[in-house]
Design a protein around this motif. Structure first.
Motif, PDB file in Angstrom:
ATOM      1  N   GLY A  61      44.285  44.915  45.006  1.00 47.02           N
ATOM      2  CA  GLY A  61      43.854  44.187  43.818  1.00 47.02           C
ATOM      3  C   GLY A  61      42.493  43.579  44.045  1.00 47.02           C
ATOM      4  O   GLY A  61      41.976  43.569  45.166  1.00 47.02           O
ATOM      5  N   GLY A  62      41.936  43.076  42.989  1.00 45.34           N
ATOM      6  CA  GLY A  62      40.624  42.468  43.140  1.00 45.34           C
ATOM      7  C   GLY A  62      40.087  41.931  41.837  1.00 45.34           C
ATOM      8  O   GLY A  62      40.584  42.243  40.752  1.00 45.34           O
ATOM      9  N   THR A  63      39.083  41.101  41.971  1.00 49.23           N
ATOM     10  CA  THR A  63      38.352  40.594  40.819  1.00 49.23           C
ATOM     11  C   THR A  63      36.870  40.793  41.060  1.00 49.23           C
ATOM     12  O   THR A  63      36.393  40.703  42.198  1.00 49.23           O
ATOM     13  N   MET A  64      36.149  41.092  39.992  1.00 49.32           N
ATOM     14  CA  MET A  64      34.701  41.284  40.081  1.00 49.32           C
ATOM     15  C   MET A  64      34.032  40.592  38.907  1.00 49.32           C
ATOM     16  O   MET A  64      34.505  40.685  37.773  1.00 49.32           O
ATOM     17  N   GLY A  65      32.952  39.912  39.196  1.00 50.77           N
ATOM     18  CA  GLY A  65      32.116  39.350  38.149  1.00 50.77           C
ATOM     19  C   GLY A  65      30.797  40.093  38.127  1.00 50.77           C
ATOM     20  O   GLY A  65      30.182  40.311  39.182  1.00 50.77           O
ATOM     21  N   PHE A  66      30.371  40.538  36.949  1.00 51.13           N
ATOM     22  CA  PHE A  66      29.110  41.268  36.871  1.00 51.13           C
ATOM     23  C   PHE A  66      28.331  40.860  35.625  1.00 51.13           C
ATOM     24  O   PHE A  66      28.882  40.290  34.674  1.00 51.13           O
ATOM     25  N   SER A  67      27.037  41.153  35.644  1.00 54.34           N
ATOM     26  CA  SER A  67      26.137  40.764  34.559  1.00 54.34           C
ATOM     27  C   SER A  67      25.402  41.970  34.012  1.00 54.34           C
ATOM     28  O   SER A  67      25.021  42.874  34.757  1.00 54.34           O
TER      29      SER A  67
END
Length: 284
Positions: free
Chosen positions: A62-68
């Protein structure tokens, strides 16, 4: 009596508005603002059951990613060019080969990718701006790349006008490289406008997604010829704000059946079933 009449009138007007929207429809287009930055959060949960040489193995990740997505240029045909970058990410893996609850690919943070989208959300071009680090073949993050992350990040919109009850199909094939395997994915997805819903401060179209996709890949790993063949079934819901021309959220679940075969000095056949859930939301 007066209040009852008001309520009935209000309900009637709402019904008329929905029916009018459904019958008239409109062309859905992305029209993000030049100079603006859109920040998203993406969460992924994956479960895999694998069988190889008579052995059963299970793994979860699993994982979380923040991107712009920062909009740099707007084109004459409505296309828009963005500088995309990974702001933060954290992954976890629990498998027979590895147990790690804090995989952080910090070497990729802030590395920019230039990406141009059509007003329908199709990726027209994609290229790194900053040099991306190369990971060793046995790295737990091997195969991860921000470039691949941004390949098909936006929901693909229809060319024609649509209203509530209308649908369209997405069948555009895609090719990616995983380690040394070149994998071709051919989707057949149906998207349908099923209603309207307020998400945060946005008035959104609620769009259902359902479809299948086939995957086929070939390559060579340590002298072995590898062939991958798989099928994915998926469904989900997306929220698109037509006034602002922006994707607000998308949730999907999928199930993939894959067979991987190897020939050469060693011959093997591996089968796997992978269940995955993803959720992407606009933060600002």
């Amino acid at each position: 009596m007066f209040r009852t009449t008001q309520k009935l009138l209000g309900t009637f007007l709402l019904f008329v508005a929905i029916v009018s929207y459904s019958s008239a429809g409109e062309k859905l287009r992305y029209h993000m603002t030049k100079g603006a930055t859109y920040k998203y959060k993406l969460a992924i949960d994956t479960k895999t059951a694998m069988q190889m040489m008579g052995q059963d193995m299970k793994s979860t990740s699993g994982g979380t990613m923040g991107f712009s997505l920062s909009v740099d240029e707007l084109g004459k045909e409505g296309e828009f060019t963005c500088s995309a970058k990974l702001d933060d990410a954290k992954f976890s893996v629990d498998s027979p080969q590895m147990k790690d609850t804090a995989l952080v690919p910090s070497q990729f943070f802030g590395k920019r990718v230039r990406i141009t989208f059509s007003p329908l959300g199709k990726t027209l071009s994609l290229a790194p701006i900053d040099s991306l680090p190369k990971l060793p073949p046995m790295s737990p993050l091997s195969g991860f790349s921000p470039t691949d992350l941004f390949r098909r990040i936006l929901l693909e919109l229809p060319e024609q006008e649509v209203g509530v009850g209308d649908s369209w199909k997405v069948t555009r094939a895609d090719t990616v490289t995983r380690m040394t395997l070149q994998i071709i994915t051919k989707p057949i997805s149906e998207l349908k406008v099923v209603g309207m819903e307020t998400v945060g401060s946005y008035d959104c179209l609620k769009i259902s997604i359902e479809g299948t996709a086939s995957q086929y890949g070939t390559g060579t790993i340590q002298g072995m010829e590898i062939v991958l063949d798989g099928t994915t079934k998926s469904k989900g819901i997306a929220y698109f704000a037509p006034k602002e021309g922006v994707l607000v959220a998308i949730e999907q679940s999928s199930e993939t059946e894959t067979t991987t075969s190897g020939t050469g000095e060693q011959v093997f056949t591996q089968t796997s079933t992978t269940s995955q859930k993803t959720k992407m939301s606009l933060l600002q």
